[in-house]
Design an enzyme around this catalytic site. Structure first.
Site, PDB file in Angstrom:
ATOM      1  N   GLN C 218      94.882 -41.912  39.106  1.00  0.00           N
ATOM      2  CA  GLN C 218      95.165 -41.447  40.456  1.00  0.00           C
ATOM      3  C   GLN C 218      94.022 -41.775  41.415  1.00  0.00           C
ATOM      4  OE1 GLN C 218      96.935 -37.476  38.387  1.00  0.00           O
ATOM      5  NE2 GLN C 218      96.607 -37.251  40.570  1.00  0.00           N
ATOM      6  N   ARG C 365      99.487 -30.220  39.938  1.00  0.00           N
ATOM      7  CA  ARG C 365      99.785 -29.767  41.275  1.00  0.00           C
ATOM      8  C   ARG C 365      99.115 -28.415  41.527  1.00  0.00           C
ATOM      9  NH1 ARG C 365     106.253 -31.251  41.918  1.00  0.00           N
ATOM     10  NH2 ARG C 365     105.897 -33.206  42.949  1.00  0.00           N
ATOM     11  N   CYS C 366      97.811 -28.345  41.291  1.00  0.00           N
ATOM     12  CA  CYS C 366      97.203 -27.019  41.340  1.00  0.00           C
ATOM     13  C   CYS C 366      96.315 -26.821  42.550  1.00  0.00           C
ATOM     14  CB  CYS C 366      96.413 -26.739  40.077  1.00  0.00           C
ATOM     15  SG  CYS C 366      94.737 -27.328  40.154  1.00  0.00           S
ATOM     16  N   GLU C 735     101.764 -29.613  46.552  1.00  0.00           N
ATOM     17  CA  GLU C 735     101.496 -28.546  45.595  1.00  0.00           C
ATOM     18  C   GLU C 735     101.916 -27.160  46.078  1.00  0.00           C
ATOM     19  OE1 GLU C 735      97.440 -30.320  43.718  1.00  0.00           O
ATOM     20  OE2 GLU C 735      97.627 -30.081  45.856  1.00  0.00           O
TER      21      GLU C 735
END
Lengths: 167, 319, 781
Positions: C218, C365-366, C735
């Site tokens: 990423q 997705r935190c 997120e």
């Protein structure tokens, strides 16, 4: 007789393909590595995720849990064979129109399962679609848009064709 | 090579139905090499097993075996693919029996009008095994011969009072379901035999059946499952009851006390509850990720009530 | 403060995604699709122990197996100084162990072979002998005196101690309080479970001395820089390419040992080397998320007015501190834990611990630990409502930061850019029919039926971030865009981010289209190739739109400024007399004699002003002045089966506010996906370990992620409160729903049971866990 290597012949997306495979070669590896059709994906190793779904003799199956040698003499359809003559299949259209994909990794498997589902049941309820794709995991979409994509495709496929002349 | 026995032994070491428990220690997702044969007839298959049975595994739908091979929990010398044998996929009624060819796919059982109308427990169960893609490949015979206590069909066959027809070099023999399931991953089938078909007695009028399965998530193996078949007489008295429990012990269980408690009675709420209590007493569940043993035992009770209620509704003419 | 929304043109349209045609036809290009001539395969022998000394590795049989070329061990790497590598948090991590393994599933030896089948055979033939060592898997126990020490190179399991807020001020609010509530909360360990496992193809060109890595990353640029610093290969001789990525969710920010071994193997063999994790390997060795033990306390007045918040946390980081947090935030942005509520004081403390588990922490997705924070505050607020016998919606409204107080300085120091919490909540309650649902619940309770309504009114913090506070290993967290307009009026735009399914090829094109008036189809968006893309920190933590999206607008504006000069030249007018209307310049009052952006582009290469450079391109590195603070209200309705403890989510409504929206279709997709992840966390996902450190969720059989059957039919709506500091008023959104939704599910289940005196149930809400409560309360059927 050599029982560890086998010559197989499989009709893939309408074309006859032949190759020698080991007994243990998994169908998904045959598709991806021998045939070079990388649209069929591998997402797990326990037959759970459905990313490897292809149509084998008319049925949607998980190609990670079938040996390549088992496909001998069979007809196979992969995601690369869905579009015809430069036209997308309605399930492909549906996924594009309805945002039924994000990362795209589960998509080929989802498409093949949806294709099979609609062959079997051209007018599925939401519940039937959800059950029908329950062997295909998606981590991005939360499924609602996939359901809408399949509904879109079903609708499109039900639209009557030009009238067929009477015999 | 790992023998069938050593696989069973290693699996038993870590508790029943724990391919998954064991697999976490082994991360290998490519099968070891093996030889592959695909007999075209039952006789050819039996002959091969007669010769190589100890070193061979039979490949049907493959959805239990191929994962075992991938984790190298099974490494047979020969894989005998019976999918090329013609005439093993059928569902038909004759001579007072429903005959199901051992290679019949779950999807075909699920879709069979005959089974939906008279053997609902079977369509309930077959329609909820794993997922639709697995059901296109998985076979009734494979599900039964694997004798995984978490598989749905062994308990279903116990409830239906089914028999298994085995074929060996000396001919056919018929094994009642109760004797067929010996232990976890162990059946009465000899290494040199093939399962030919499953026979289920045709139910008489006023018979209903149902399968109830509790899952953590659709497609998972059950937390527990309960199969029930009930035959009533014209007065609504229970003439016969068959029950089978999934994931309730080392193999599929037949809770005989529960069955007996209902026979000759008009099954009301109290009788059903009593039978369910007895079924729960017979269960020997173990704690795992799907829940503590106590919960599973209670769920056997709850699901027995629900399965019996549904079976009775169907016996009385509902759906 | 009222914020005026910028005008939306090409933005705001739900156009179909530009990237989809390749994906729906099987022509995506994921890392495992790459096949190079002579390519070898790398597979790993992994530790069966959670903590052990390696006494012997015997590779003889493996090396004798046909097709096996090499077996790489930690000793081999040690000789090259590569047995350890740095983590993103200034810790270091074993690439391969030289003598001790510290978690089950850890890479022990790499087997390089002609194909993946031979590599697997080789793995089975490597003999490793271990001497087991004591194991610690619970971070709270790991911090106790006398606990087994996880790391051979450290003498403590303590990773960090971090505090935020004014402890004394908080103590004072608790003294002033009429009512105090306190709750232990465990946020379970989960795995991101992107559908594509991690992997790479390493190719070392010995003539050019150049290493190319196609990698599921990423953050390709950060990887390149770190790789150069570690290996001393000049940075211009390293090329990292992120091809199509099958989901990342944070798990693909990390640099995994396998990547390093693949690179070494390619350098040693002179052939390309592919390494792809199997799903089981991935679950057992790659980064996890969460695993936080929290104790939350709230002080309040009798009327429900919240005074202060105190949270103590022990966090599990596994054997190596390998989170991907900004450097100055070892506990991530946990200090957003005051959420949507205006309170006098707050104090948070986090103690990080090593355990015999794989490293990780920030994934899924935190939003850099905002999930845990949002869960804690949204849970404890509900507990307070219960204690005060107040409706949880009313209590929230009473404590919301009022709309006229933005920008709002939170008790823990954040400056919230914009918000209107009450509006989102009102919309949600009205849409779901909250009052009717409460009535229905009351009636059902009389009949003994269990139904619950759960609310979560979260505040997110995304868009890292301002360069003065946010960096990863010193690299400032700006992001970038470079746009080139071709003579015929089409364009290519390149970015420092990398989509893993977020649809950047479409949304970025829409931004540029909005700014320059070029059709979306005329704009090609490229990301992920460090040889061509401008430097950036990558895509995670919902930062792409707030940073690179902003850079796209700023670069476009630079181009527009130059275009204006060219237009003035072409129109023989003064710049200040020109008017811009999307896609063209004209002299005020003469719109019929306009010069389109296409005309201008052509002129930029054919007829540009003599005093101006040719060409029409720009690059912008955007340093956000602040974070963005998306928010929303979620409402969940559940029914509980009293026989089995199963929970059925009947309805789920998400009202989100992420500022101005570029593509509503994509935003909705992002929200749906994150709601499903939150659903998985709340109801089924959990990686557990037994006391020997055996992982109990190591594949898709044991670790369940939701299927289409259980996943609710999401209902969504929105309010729009633009960010005042973002070039086009957008905030991040990826997120929001993973951050906001878990509390809604849990609150709904607790609400269904609240009349029985239940105040909390830990996730995942397994049927057996709910049933245990039903049984204890005497209501199980």
């Amino acid at each position: 007789m050599n029982m560890s290597r086998h010559h197989i012949s499989v009709t893939v997306n309408g074309n006859k393909r032949e190759a020698d495979v080991d007994s243990r070669t998994l169908l998904v590896h045959f598709i991806r590595e021998t045939l070079g059709l990388t649209g069929t994906h591998i997402g797990c190793d326990t037959s759970n995720c459905g990313a490897c779904t292809v149509i084998l003799d008319g049925k949607a199956v998980k190609s990670c849990t079938i040996l390549a040698v088992q496909a001998e003499g069979k007809e196979m359809l992969t995601v690369e064979g869905l579009a015809k003559d430069g036209k997308l299949h309605p399930v492909q259209e549906g996924f594009w129109e309805k945002h039924g994909l994000q990362c795209g990794f589960c998509t080929p498997g989802m498409l093949m399962t949806s294709y099979w589902l609609l062959q079997k049941n051209p007018n599925p309820t939401e519940e039937e679609i959800r059950r029908g794709i329950s062997g295909n995991l998606c981590r991005c979409t939360g499924y609602v848009k996939i359901v809408e994509a399949v509904q879109y495709a079903a609708q499109k496929m039900r639209q009557p064709e030009a009238p067929v002349p009477a015999r | 090579m790992i023998s069938k026995e050593s696989i069973i032994a290693s699996l038993n070491n870590v508790g029943p139905n724990t391919l998954y428990e064991l697999s976490k220690r082994l991360i290998l997702l490519i099968p070891a090499s093996f030889d592959y044969v695909a007999p075209r007839t039952l006789d050819e298959g039996v002959k091969f097993l007669e010769k190589q049975g100890d070193d061979a595994k039979v490949l049907a739908g493959g959805h239990s075996l191929i994962p075992l091979l991938r984790f190298r929990l099974a490494s047979p010398k020969y894989l005998v693919d019976i999918n090329r044998i013609v005439g093993l996929e059928y569902i038909r009624e004759s001579d007072g029996y429903l005959h199901i060819g051992s290679l019949t796919r779950y999807a075909d059982v699920e879709a069979s009008q005959l089974i939906q109308s008279k053997y609902q427990v079977l369509s309930d169960a077959a329609g909820h095994i794993a997922d639709p893609l697995v059901r296109n490949m998985g076979t009734v015979g494979g599900n039964i011969c694997h004798s995984d206590p978490a598989n749905d069909l062994p308990a279903t066959m116990l409830a239906l009072g089914a028999s298994m027809v085995a074929l060996g070099s000396s001919g056919e023999r018929v094994i009642p379901a109760e004797q067929f399931f010996v232990d976890t991953f162990q059946t009465a089938l000899k290494l040199t035999e093939l399962l030919k078909e499953i026979r289920v007695p045709v139910p008489s009028a006023h018979t209903g059946s149902a399968y109830m399965k509790l899952e953590r998530r659709v497609g998972d193996f059950p937390i527990v499952g309960v199969a029930a078949q009930v035959k009533l007489n014209a007065q609504g008295i229970c003439e016969n009851v068959g029950l089978g429990l999934t994931a309730a012990g080392p193999k599929a269980l037949k809770p005989k006390g529960a069955e007996a408690s209902l026979r000759g009675k008009k099954p009301g709420e109290k009788e059903i509850r009593e039978a369910a209590n007895l079924a729960a007493q017979d269960a020997q569940p173990v704690s795992d990720l799907r829940g503590p043993a106590e919960y599973k035992r209670e769920m056997i009770r709850v699901l027995t009530v629900r399965a019996l209620q549904r079976a009775l509704e169907r016996a009385r003419g509902g759906t | 403060m009222a914020v005026e929304a910028p005008v939306i043109h090409e933005m705001g349209h739900a156009i179909k995604r530009k990237e989809d045609p390749r994906f729906i036809q099987g022509h995506g290009n994921y890392v495992d699709d790459i096949k190079l001539p002579g390519m070898l395969h790398l597979d790993f022998v992994r530790s069966t122990y959670a903590h052990a000394k390696i006494t012997r590795i015997n590779a003889e049989k493996a090396l004798a197996h046909p097709g096996v070329l090499a077996v790489v061990t930690g000793k081999d790497l040690e000789a090259a100084g590569l047995a350890w590598m740095p983590t993103l948090m200034n810790d270091k991590q074993m690439v391969l162990p030289t003598d001790t393994v510290v978690y089950q599933g850890q890479e022990v030896a790499g087997v390089v072979a002609e194909d993946r089948y031979a590599a697997a055979d080789g793995v089975a033939l490597v003999e490793v002998e271990y001497e087991s060592l004591p194991v610690v898997v619970d971070p709270r126990k790991a911090l106790e005196p006398g606990a087994p020490v996880v790391r051979p190179d450290k003498n403590t399991n303590a990773v960090f101690h971090w505090e935020a807020g004014d402890k004394q001020a908080v103590d004072k609010t608790f003294k002033e309080a009429d009512v105090v509530v306190k709750q232990d909360l465990y946020y379970p360990r989960i795995h991101v479970s992107y559908m594509e496992t991690i992997g790479c193809v390493a190719q070392f060109d010995s003539i050019a001395g150049k290493l190319t890595m196609w990698m599921t990353t990423q953050a390709p640029h950060a990887v390149r820089t770190v790789a150069s610093l570690v290996t001393h290969i000049p940075e211009n001789k390293i090329r990292i390419v992120s091809p199509d990525i099958g989901g990342g969710f944070g798990g693909k920010v990390y640099v995994y040992p396998g990547y390093v071994v693949a690179a070494v193997a390619s350098i040693k063999t002179g052939r390309p080397v592919k390494y792809i994790n199997d799903r089981s390997e991935d679950h057992q060795s790659t980064a996890f998320g969460r695993d936080w033990y929290m104790t939350a306390e709230l002080a309040a007045k009798r009327d429900g007015r919240i005074l202060g918040l105190r949270i103590n946390t022990t966090s599990d980081h596994g054997a190596f501190f390998g989170d991907a947090n900004p450097s100055k935030f070892p506990a991530g942005l946990f200090s957003i834990c005051t959420g949507s509520y205006d309170m006098k004081a707050a104090y948070a403390e986090v103690n990080g611990a090593h355990t015999n588990k794989p490293p990780g922490g920030i994934t899924y997705r935190c939003s850099f630990r905002v999930t845990e924070a949002a869960y804690a505050i949204e849970r404890i607020v509900d507990i307070l409502a219960h204690k005060l016998n107040m409706d949880p919606a009313e209590l929230r409204k009473k404590n919301f930061v009022p709309a006229d107080k933005f920008p709002y300085k939170s008790a823990l120091g954040w400056s919230y850019d914009s918000g209107n919490y009450q509006a989102a909540m009102d919309k949600a309650l009205k849409k779901i029919g909250y009052a009717e649902l409460r009535k229905e619940q009351e009636e059902k309770r009389k009949r003994g039926e269990l139904m619950g309504i759960g609310i979560s009114s979260f505040t997110e913090i995304v868009g890292a971030g301002p360069a003065n506070t946010f960096d990863i290993l010193g690299l400032k967290m700006f992001d970038s865009c470079e746009i080139r307009i071709h003579p015929t009026g089409t364009a290519i735009a390149r970015f420092g981010t990398k989509s893993q399914g977020q649809g950047h090829e479409t949304t970025y094109a829409q931004i540029i289209s909005e700014e320059l008036g070029l059709p979306v189809d005329a704009i090609t968006v490229e990301e992920g190739d460090t040889d061509t893309a401008p430097y950036g920190l990558g895509t995670y933590a919902s930062r792409s739109t707030p940073t690179a999206g902003a850079a796209a607008a700023m670069a476009s504006r630079k181009i527009q400024a130059k275009a204006k000069k060219i237009a003035a030249y072409l129109l023989e007018a003064r710049e200040e007399d020109l008017v811009w209307e999307r896609g063209k310049f004209f002299v005020k009052g003469s719109p019929d004699k306009a010069k389109t952006i296409q005309d201008i582009a052509f002129a930029a290469y054919t007829n540009h002003p003599p005093d101006l450079e040719a060409g029409l391109e720009a690059v912008h590195y955007y340093n956000p002045p602040n974070m963005t603070f998306p928010f929303g209200t979620y409402v969940c309705v559940v029914d509980i089966d009293r026989g089995t403890g199963e929970v059925k989510v009947r309805r789920f409504l998400a009202v989100d506010d992420c500022g101005n929206i570029i593509n509503p279709l994509i935003v909705e997709g992002q929200i749906h996906g994150a709601l499903a992840m939150g659903f998985g966390t709340a109801f089924m996902e959990e990686i557990k370990y037994d006391s020997d450190g055996n992982q109990l969720g190591g594949n898709f059989m044991d670790y369940l992620i939701p299927t289409a059957v259980e996943t609710p039919r999401w209902e969504t709506d929105k309010t729009v409160t633009p960010s005042p500091h973002h070039p086009f008023g957008a905030k991040g959104v990826g997120e929001s729903a993973t951050v906001g939704s878990p509390a809604a599910y849990v609150n709904a289940v607790v609400d269904a049971l609240s009349h029985l005196g239940v105040t909390h149930v830990d996730m995942p809400l397994h049927p057996w866990r709910v049933w245990q409560i039903l049984k204890d309360k005497g209501v199980a059927l």
